[in-house]
Design a protein around this motif. Structure first.
Motif, PDB file in Angstrom:
ATOM      1  N   ALA A 566      25.562   7.887  35.676  1.00 29.88           N
ATOM      2  CA  ALA A 566      25.933   8.682  36.846  1.00 29.88           C
ATOM      3  C   ALA A 566      25.203   8.216  38.090  1.00 29.88           C
ATOM      4  N   PRO A 567      25.898   8.049  39.233  1.00 36.52           N
ATOM      5  CA  PRO A 567      27.321   8.241  39.462  1.00 36.52           C
ATOM      6  C   PRO A 567      28.071   6.923  39.651  1.00 36.52           C
ATOM      7  N   ASP A 590      23.834   7.068  30.053  1.00 36.66           N
ATOM      8  CA  ASP A 590      23.038   8.272  30.304  1.00 36.66           C
ATOM      9  C   ASP A 590      22.532   8.809  28.977  1.00 36.66           C
ATOM     10  N   VAL A 592      21.045  11.977  28.838  1.00 35.51           N
ATOM     11  CA  VAL A 592      20.834  13.405  28.993  1.00 35.51           C
ATOM     12  C   VAL A 592      21.940  14.178  28.277  1.00 35.51           C
ATOM     13  N   LEU A 595      25.773  15.132  29.421  1.00 33.37           N
ATOM     14  CA  LEU A 595      26.168  14.280  30.534  1.00 33.37           C
ATOM     15  C   LEU A 595      27.205  13.270  30.052  1.00 33.37           C
ATOM     16  N   CYS A 636      30.129  14.838  36.282  1.00 36.75           N
ATOM     17  CA  CYS A 636      28.871  14.266  35.798  1.00 36.75           C
ATOM     18  C   CYS A 636      27.744  14.359  36.811  1.00 36.75           C
ATOM     19  N   HIS A 637      28.026  14.666  38.076  1.00 40.04           N
ATOM     20  CA  HIS A 637      27.023  14.394  39.109  1.00 40.04           C
ATOM     21  C   HIS A 637      27.559  14.891  40.441  1.00 40.04           C
ATOM     22  N   ALA A 638      26.682  15.124  41.391  1.00 38.05           N
ATOM     23  CA  ALA A 638      27.126  15.520  42.726  1.00 38.05           C
ATOM     24  C   ALA A 638      28.059  14.470  43.330  1.00 38.05           C
TER      25      ALA A 638
ATOM     26  N   ALA B  31      19.124  16.446  35.142  1.00 36.44           N
ATOM     27  CA  ALA B  31      20.072  15.339  35.053  1.00 36.44           C
ATOM     28  C   ALA B  31      20.625  14.989  36.413  1.00 36.44           C
ATOM     29  N   ALA B  32      21.108  16.001  37.089  1.00 37.71           N
ATOM     30  CA  ALA B  32      21.742  15.742  38.372  1.00 37.71           C
ATOM     31  C   ALA B  32      20.735  15.173  39.356  1.00 37.71           C
ATOM     32  N   GLY B  35      19.704  11.602  38.282  1.00 34.10           N
ATOM     33  CA  GLY B  35      20.807  10.702  38.578  1.00 34.10           C
ATOM     34  C   GLY B  35      20.914  10.441  40.064  1.00 34.10           C
ATOM     35  N   LEU B  36      20.812  11.494  40.811  1.00 36.52           N
ATOM     36  CA  LEU B  36      20.952  11.380  42.247  1.00 36.52           C
ATOM     37  C   LEU B  36      19.840  10.516  42.825  1.00 36.52           C
ATOM     38  N   ALA B  39      20.133   6.919  41.862  1.00 32.96           N
ATOM     39  CA  ALA B  39      21.203   6.231  42.571  1.00 32.96           C
ATOM     40  C   ALA B  39      20.838   5.998  44.031  1.00 32.96           C
ATOM     41  N   LEU B 366      26.969  16.810  50.510  1.00 36.46           N
ATOM     42  CA  LEU B 366      25.693  16.109  50.697  1.00 36.46           C
ATOM     43  C   LEU B 366      24.934  16.630  51.916  1.00 36.46           C
ATOM     44  N   LEU B 420      23.932  21.669  43.336  1.00 33.92           N
ATOM     45  CA  LEU B 420      22.592  21.214  42.965  1.00 33.92           C
ATOM     46  C   LEU B 420      21.633  22.365  42.723  1.00 33.92           C
TER      47      LEU B 420
END
Lengths: 653, 653
Positions: A566-567, A590, A592, A595, A636-638, B31-32, B35-36, B39, B366, B420
C-alpha cells in the motif's frame, strides 16, 4: 407459563406452551397444506387427524422473557461460537457468529466470486476444474450439508466438508484459512445429498479422528449412465461413497437398492447410516411415497473395507472406483452382510447421532414419528444376534407433522423440526424408549415452540459432538413470508435462534438469509484456530521483495511479476503486445493483518484479491489494444484510489 | 458526558467526548499510518502536527447508554428503513433492514448468482450482455454507489442505480421487484466511479423527478482508446456522462481536464458536481498528489443540453455519443462556460448535497478540511457575477484527518468520516460558515465518535433527500481487524450503526459484512413498494395452465414448456436427443407468495429459480447422453425432495 390453547391438536397429548399468546395454527403455511392436499397425499397424514388451517396471519414479536442467554453481542465483543452454514444453491458456505447470527464471511466453493477472485485466479480454477477449452467445468452448485473433522469425538477444526448436490461434488474447507482447498467429483452418482465424516477408525482404535467422509447418493441411475440402458428403471441404483479425508480421493463405493439422503456416523467408527425415502425406486413422487415404510440403511464400514481389500469388488465402466454390492439380495445373511436395511415409516428425512453415542434418530417426514435406533442392536444384527433389523428401533414417538431433523442438548433431549407444524418439538429420548416399551406415564414431549415458517434443518451448539452443550439451537426456516420488510418476489429464508438451556425453549433472534441455507453446525470458538497472515514461502510464485517486480517475455508468453504494498503496485506501467498470453502474478507484500489488496483490469473481466503475504495469478490473452488502468479494488490505504498500474496493450502490426 | 482526555489532539480544539473511556488514539490503524509514511506522503499531512500512534489495541464494547433508539428488532417486528447497500467488488447490491442491519436480500447485478440463476437464464444473460460465442461479456463488477430515483426531492421508489467501476457500466434496479432490469456500458471511460440521479429538470420546472443519471469517470484515457496514442498522457481525458433514467441510453458526455470521482446533484436540477482528486492528470500516485489544490467540478446541465441541441458537439471514433468540451481552456468565460472548476484542497474525496439544497460539501482527504460550497454562488459564477470560482467556498473547517464523505441530519449538522482518525465528526455547517467569516466564537465541531476502523462512506436515514430525518447513521468501515471472531486471511468489513437523534452520537450496533460494501442509502420503508407475486401476463413465454406442459421439436431445436406447481413439474420425463439445442421454459404456476421453485440439471451446469407466476428460460446443447435428474432446488413443499423431472438424453447414432 401459559397453558396450551390447542392441546387437542397435539398428537401425543402432552401440554404445549404458547410463547406468544397466539394460536400457532394461525401461522401454518396454507401453501404447504394446499399443495400437499392438491397433490393427493393428504391421506398419508390422515392418521394425525389434522385439517388444513385457515389463512396465515402475521405473528407478533416473540417474547424472550425467561431466556438465560441473549443474541445481542455488543460492539467489540466476540461471539461464543462459529456457525458454519451451508449456502444452498448459492453454492457457497457462510461463517456466522453465534449467538449474534451475524455473517462474518462467505466462503466461495462451487460458485464464482468476483470479490475474492474464486473462479478467476489460476489457483482457484485448478481447484474447481476446467474443460479442455479453458472454461470452468461448473459454475453452479447446491450445497447442502456442512460437517467438521473430528478428534476424540469432537471438532478439531482441521477441515469442514460440504457437498454439491447438483454436480455430485465434495468440497473441503481448510479450518485454518476458512477457504476451500479441494473439490472432488464423485463418480456414478447424481443428487449427492448427505455427507458425514467418520469420527473414529472402525478397525484401528488408535486412530480416534476423522479419516473418511461418507456421501449418500439421492437419485438412482443406470450404471454406467452413458445413454445405454435408460428405460429399465429396475436397473437404476444409487451409491454410498467413501472419500479419503486427507487425499480427497474416492476410496470405494457401495451400490444399494433404492436411494439415500442424509448421512450419520457412529462415535465408535463402526457404523455409518443413511435414511432412504425412495425404497420403491419410484420415478415420480406418487411412486416414491407408495410404501408405508422406507428404511435407514446401515453400513458396516470394517466389513466393506475388508471386502475391498479382498477384491470382492467390481467397477462401473468409465470409473476405476472399487464398488461393493450392498443390494438387499446380496446382503440377506447378517453375518456377512455389508449393509442392514432398518425399516422406518414413510419417506424418512434426516438421521442424526445422539451425543451419547447410543442412538440414531431417523424421522418420518410423511409419518408423524421419529424412530430411535439403538446402535448396539444394529451391531447385534450384523453379528447374527438380532432376528429382525426392525428390532433395532427402540422407540418411535409421534411428535408432530412433518418431522425432519433432530438436534440434542446433551441432557437426554432431542429437538426435532416439524415442517408442516412450523414448530420445533423438544422430547425426551429415554422417555420415548420407556413409552415404546409400554410405560403409559412416560412424558415424551417436553416442549414445543413455533418457528416462522416451515423449518428444515436445525442444529444445536456442539450437538454433533461428545461436547454437546445444549445452549443455542438454530433453525433454518424455508419460508419467511411476513417476517421482514418485503423485498419483491424472492423472499429470504429465516434463521431462528433459540435458547435451549432451560426447560422451555425461548426464541432469541431471527435473521433473514439469502436462499438457501440448508444445514449448519455450531462450533465452540476455541475449536477453530485461524491464520490471519500467511507464510509467503507457501506461495512458490511469490515475488518476495519490493524490487522484484518485473516483466518476462518468452515469445508471445509474458509473465508479469507484480508486487503490491500500500498504496502502490511494483510496476506503474505494464506494457504488452496485442495477442500476448499474459500471466500476471500479484504478491501482496504487506504483512499487516486485514490489509488485503485487490487487482482489477477493466474490460478484461479480471478481479481478485490477494491477502497479506499471499501470491495469486491470472492468465489472459491481451486481445484488446489500448490503455487499461488496473487498480486496487480492495480498500487498503488513504491513497487506495491512487493505487493503480497502467496496462498498455500495443496494437499488433 | 465525559470530558475529553486527548483534546490537544483535536485539530480545531473543540472538546471531543470519549464514549468508552479509552483513548481513541489507541485504536488508530498503524497500517494506514505506516503505509502512508512509508510511501513518503506524511509531508502532506504535516500541517496537522500528527504523529503516527503506537500499536493498536482492541477496543472494548461501546456503550449505548443514552441512545434514543435501538438496533434491536424483535422477532416478527419490521425494520423502519430499507438500507440499499453497494456490494463493492462482489458485484451485487444488498438490501438491509435498518436499524437491525440484517441483510434481507442480495440483488445480483454484475456478478453471477447460481441461486437465482442470474447469468444463467436467457433473460438475465440478455441484461448482462453476451459475446458472439455466447459467453457472458463480463462476470465481474465493482459496485460503488447506490442511489434512488427522486420525485419532489425525495425517494419515489421507482428505481435504484448502481455503477460498475471495473467495466464502466450502470445497472438499474426496479424498486418494485428489487431486481436488476437494465445494464448500460458507458463509452469512452474507465474507472466509472460516482453516480447520482438528477432530482429535477434543469429547464422544465414541471418535471420535478429524476430523468437523468450522471456518471463520473475516474481514470483518464486516450480518446479513442484503441491503441493509437498511448504515450502522450497530456492527451488523456475523462468524461462526465449523462444517461437517460428511463431508456438507460447515454444522452451525452462532457470531456474534462483531470479526473472525477463522486457525483452530487442539486435539488433545483441546475447543477451536478464531481470532486476531482487528480487535477494533475498524474499517472502514478506521487504525481496525483503533487498539487496543493484539486477541484470540485460543476456542470451547468441546461447549458450542456443546449449545446448538444445546438450541435456544438463532437464524437469519439467508435461511439456515436455526442460529446461537449468541458476542458478548462474552452470554459474560461463564465457566461458561456459549461463547467466550473472550483478549487478544493488536496485530493478531495466525496461531494454531498445538504438537504436544505444550499450547499455541497467536498472533503479534502489529504487535507484535514471539508469545503462548504454555496450553490447560489456557483450559479453566480456561471452568470458572470462571481469573480473567482473559489469564492463559492463559504467555509473550510479543519475537522480531522482523512475526511471523506458527509451525511446530514436535517438539523444543520454534517457528519463526516475521518479515514485516518477512524472517527466520525459531527459539525455545524452554519457555524463553519461563521468561523470562515472570522467568528472566533463559532463552535464548529459538535461531537466525535470512534468507529472501527478506517471509515469510508457513511450515510444517514433519508440524508440525501428533503426528508432527511436525522435518526440513524451507518458507517462503512474498511477494516474490522479484531471486531469479530477471526475467519482467516480475509476479514469482513464493519458496518457501524449510530443513533444521531441526540446531541451526542451513540453507537448502536456493529455488523460484519462481506467485502466490500462501498456506499449505501437508508430509505424510509414506505417509499419502497414491492410486488411479491407477479402478473403472469408479463411473461410472454409462460405456460399458463398446468396441462400445457409440452415438448416441441423443430429439427434439432427442442423447446420444453414446463410448468411447476408444488410438488411436481408438469412433465415427469423430458426426452431429447444428444446434440439437440434445448430451450427449457419453466413457468411457476403457484400463486402463493414466497413459493419459489428452483430448477437444476446435474452435469449441465444449470440452476435458476422461478418465483410465483413467473417464467424463465435457459438454452443448452444436450451434448451428454444419459439420465439427468432435473430437480427443484428451492424448498417448496414437504415433498420438495420428490419434485423432479427425468431428462433422458438419447445417444446420437
Amino acid at each position: 407459563m401459559t397453558k396450551a390453547t390447542d392441546s387437542s391438536e397435539i398428537p401425543d397429548g402432552t401440554e404445549p406452551t404458547q410463547h406468544d399468546g397466539v394460536h400457532r395454527r394461525q401461522f401454518l403455511s396454507t401453501a404447504a397444506w394446499v399443495g400437499l392436499t392438491g397433490a393427493g397425499v393428504a391421506a398419508g397424514l390422515a392418521s394425525c387427524g389434522k385439517q388444513p388451517p385457515g389463512p396465515g396471519t402475521a405473528a407478533p414479536a416473540a417474547a424472550d422473557a425467561g431466556a438465560a442467554h441473549s443474541a445481542e453481542i455488543k460492539p467489540g465483543q466476540l461471539d461464543e461460537y462459529y456457525g458454519v452454514w451451508s449456502g444452498g444453491h448459492s453454492g457457497e458456505v457462510r461463517v456466522l457468529g453465534i449467538p449474534s447470527s451475524r455473517e462474518i464471511k462467505r466462503i466461495p466453493v462451487f460458485n464464482i466470486d468476483p470479490m475474492s477472485g474464486w473462479g478467476i485466479t489460476n489457483e482457484s480454477r485448478a481447484v474447481i476444474g476446467t474443460l479442455p477449452d479453458g472454461r470452468l467445468k461448473y459454475t453452479t452448485g447446491d450445497t447442502h450439508h456442512v460437517h467438521g473433522s473430528y478428534s476424540d469425538g469432537t471438532y478439531d477444526g482441521r477441515y469442514f466438508w460440504v457437498n454439491d448436490k447438483i454436480h455430485g461434488r465434495l468440497g473441503r474447507i481448510r479450518g485454518d484459512l476458512l477457504e476451500c482447498d479441494r473439490i472432488t467429483e464423485l463418480p456414478n452418482i447424481q443428487g449427492f445429498h448427505g455427507i458425514f465424516p467418520d469420527k473414529r477408525d472402525p478397525v484401528d482404535p488408535a486412530i480416534n479422528r476423522t479419516t473418511r467422509v461418507f456421501c449418500g447418493g439421492e437419485f438412482t441411475l443406470p450404471l454406467p449412465n452413458d445413454g445405454g440402458n435408460m428405460d429399465d428403471t429396475t436397473q437404476y441404483y444409487s451409491m454410498f461413497t467413501c472419500v479419503d479425508a486427507e487425499t480427497m480421493e474416492v476410496r470405494w463405493q457401495c451400490k444399494i437398492d433404492g436411494n439415500m439422503d442424509l448421512v450419520a456416523t457412529s462415535y465408535d467408527g463402526k457404523l455409518a447410516a443413511s435414511n432412504q425415502y425412495n425404497t420403491e425406486n419410484g420415478m415420480v413422487y406418487g411412486e416414491m411415497m407408495s410404501a408405508e415404510r422406507d428404511a435407514c440403511i446401515f453400513f458396516d464400514i470394517a466389513r466393506i473395507e475388508q471386502a475391498v481389500k479382498d477384491g470382492k469388488v467390481f467397477t462401473i465402466p468409465g470409473s476405476d472406483t472399487p464398488v461393493v454390492d450392498g443390494t438387499r439380495a446380496s446382503n440377506a445373511d447378517p453375518k456377512t452382510a455389508l449393509v442392514a436395511y432398518v425399516p422406518i415409516p414413510k419417506n424418512p428425512h434426516g438421521v442424526n447421532a445422539s451425543p451419547d453415542g447410543k442412538y440414531f434418530i431417523c424421522s418420518g417426514k410423511l409419518s408423524p414419528t421419529a424412530s430411535v435406533i439403538e446402535l448396539a442392536k444394529v451391531l447385534e444384527w450384523f453379528e447374527g444376534n438380532l432376528k429382525d433389523p426392525r428390532d433395532a428401533v427402540v422407540a418411535e414417538p409421534e411428535i408432530g407433522l412433518g418431522p425432519l431433523h433432530t438436534a440434542f442438548d446433551g441432557r437426554g433431549h432431542a429437538f426435532t423440526t416439524l415442517f408442516l407444524d412450523s414448530q420445533v418439538v423438544k422430547w425426551n429420548i429415554e422417555a420415548a424408549i420407556a413409552a415404546f416399551k409400554g410405560d403409559k406415564n412416560a412424558k415424551v414431549v417436553v416442549d414445543r415452540i413455533d418457528v416462522h415458517y416451515q423449518p428444515g434443518h436445525l442444529n444445536a451448539s456442539m450437538s454433533e459432538t461428545r461436547e454437546c452443550d445444549g445452549v443455542y439451537l438454530a433453525i433454518g426456516c424455508k419460508f419467511s413470508k411476513d417476517r421482514y420488510l418485503p423485498v419483491g418476489p424472492l423472499h429470504p429464508e429465516n434463521e431462528v435462534l433459540i435458547d435451549i438451556s432451560g426447560e422451555k425453549m425461548v426464541t432469541l433472534h431471527e435473521a433473514p438469509v439469502y436462499p438457501e441455507p440448508h444445514d449448519f453446525i455450531i462450533v465452540k470458538r476455541d475449536a477453530v484456530k485461524t491464520t490471519q497472515v500467511r507464510n509467503i514461502d507457501d506461495f512458490p510464485l511469490a515475488t518476495k521483495d519490493m524490487g522484484g517486480s518485473r516483466i518476462e517475455r518468452d515469445g508471445s508468453k509474458v509473465t508479469v511479476h507484480l508486487t503490491a504494498i500500500a498504496p502502490a503496485f511494483g510496476l506503474p506501467e505494464i506494457r504488452v503486445r496485442q495477442g500476448d498470453e499474459v500471466t500476471l502474478i500479484v504478491t501482496n507484500l504487506d504483512k499487516v493483518e486485514d490489509l488485503s489488496h485487490g487487482f482489477a483490469i477493466p474490460k478484461y473481466n479480471i478481479n481478485f484479491i490477494v491477502n497479506p503475504q499471499e501470491a495469486k495469478s491470472v492468465t489472459f490473452i491481451a486481445e484488446k489494444p489500448g490503455v487499461y488502468w488496473a487498480y486496487c479494488t480492495h480498500f487498503c490505504h488513504a491513497l487506495h484510489l491512487e493505487m493503480r498500474s497502467r496496462l498498455v496493450v500495443e496494437r499488433s502490426a
